[in-house]
Design an enzyme around this catalytic site. Sequence first.
Site, short mmCIF file in Angstrom:
data_model
loop_
_atom_site.label_atom_id
_atom_site.label_comp_id
_atom_site.label_asym_id
_atom_site.label_seq_id
_atom_site.Cartn_x
_atom_site.Cartn_y
_atom_site.Cartn_z
N PRO A 1 0.81 -1.22 0.00
CA PRO A 1 0.00 0.00 0.00
C PRO A 1 0.85 1.28 0.00
CG PRO A 1 -0.69 -1.53 1.74
CD PRO A 1 0.67 -1.97 1.26
N GLU A 2 0.23 2.37 -0.50
CA GLU A 2 0.88 3.67 -0.53
C GLU A 2 0.16 4.62 0.43
OE1 GLU A 2 1.50 4.96 -4.59
OE2 GLU A 2 1.72 2.90 -5.29
N HIS B 1 -1.28 -16.45 7.85
CA HIS B 1 -0.24 -15.43 7.90
C HIS B 1 -0.56 -14.30 8.89
CE1 HIS B 1 1.16 -17.56 4.37
NE2 HIS B 1 0.04 -17.27 3.74
N ARG C 1 3.67 -12.05 2.77
CA ARG C 1 5.04 -12.02 2.27
C ARG C 1 6.06 -11.65 3.35
NH1 ARG C 1 4.91 -9.07 -3.56
NH2 ARG C 1 6.97 -10.04 -3.64
#
Length: 278
Positions: A2-3, A93, A112
């Site tokens: 995300p930004e 996760h 990740r």
Amino acid sequence: MPELPEVETVRRGLERHLVGRRITEVEVGRERVVRRTSREALIDGLTNTTVVAADRRGKYLLLPLDSGDSMMIHLRMSGQVLLADGGADRPAHTHVVMHLDDGREAWYVDPRTFGEVVVYAPDRVDIELPGVAALGVDPIADEFPREQLRRIVRSTGKALKPLLLDQTIIAGIGNIYADETLHRARLRPDRPANTIDAAATWRLHAAIVDILTASIDAGGSTLGDAQYVDLMGEGGSYQDDHRVYARAGERCSTCGRGWIRRTVSAGRGTHFCPVCQR
């Protein structure tokens, strides 16, 4: 991803639901997400503390605690912060679980494991979190006058796309919003920054602020991988307004004449219209 808009959306959710809550217990799964310190440091630093604010710098979430320390959460590529009822089935996760005094749980989920969660001393941020200390101006959280951007672009021959991606200069813009901003400003991504005139600089400034604000209002952009969601697991909708990002080979919806091209700039896939962005 995300930004800035996605992280700001998460911040607003944390401000509504986590600020004022006491963290009664902490579970840490995979230690990679606490690699900067340790599992024990995160548990000890958060247990029996109350979150007193929810701040953001660039792509970093910064949550001051009543202990005087702060918690930093960096989502990086695939991180999520989710709020759920206590005892709910956790996604795969889920690496950090914060049990709250109202019976709910705040989860840090990261397939990740590029992101991280850290407790740090704010007066030692330059030592403990040098990446945060080195951040440039945040165009939403800070004062960001047009003259400041004019000084930035005049000071460097760096191409515009890498300039916008440089977090030490302007914090929070990533690949999506750099492409969308430059398209809105009608500027090629490979153009040297110090070659644009004052009028182009004002267009760029307006595009930065307007694109980021519009995306925040839309809850950010959720792409096909659906890895970005807000605190409640809901996606954003600004991807429906993208004009160039990930649209290579499509007709430009702005001018109706050009075809969106994809190239590589600063090692990142870059999308632009050769007609709009001469």
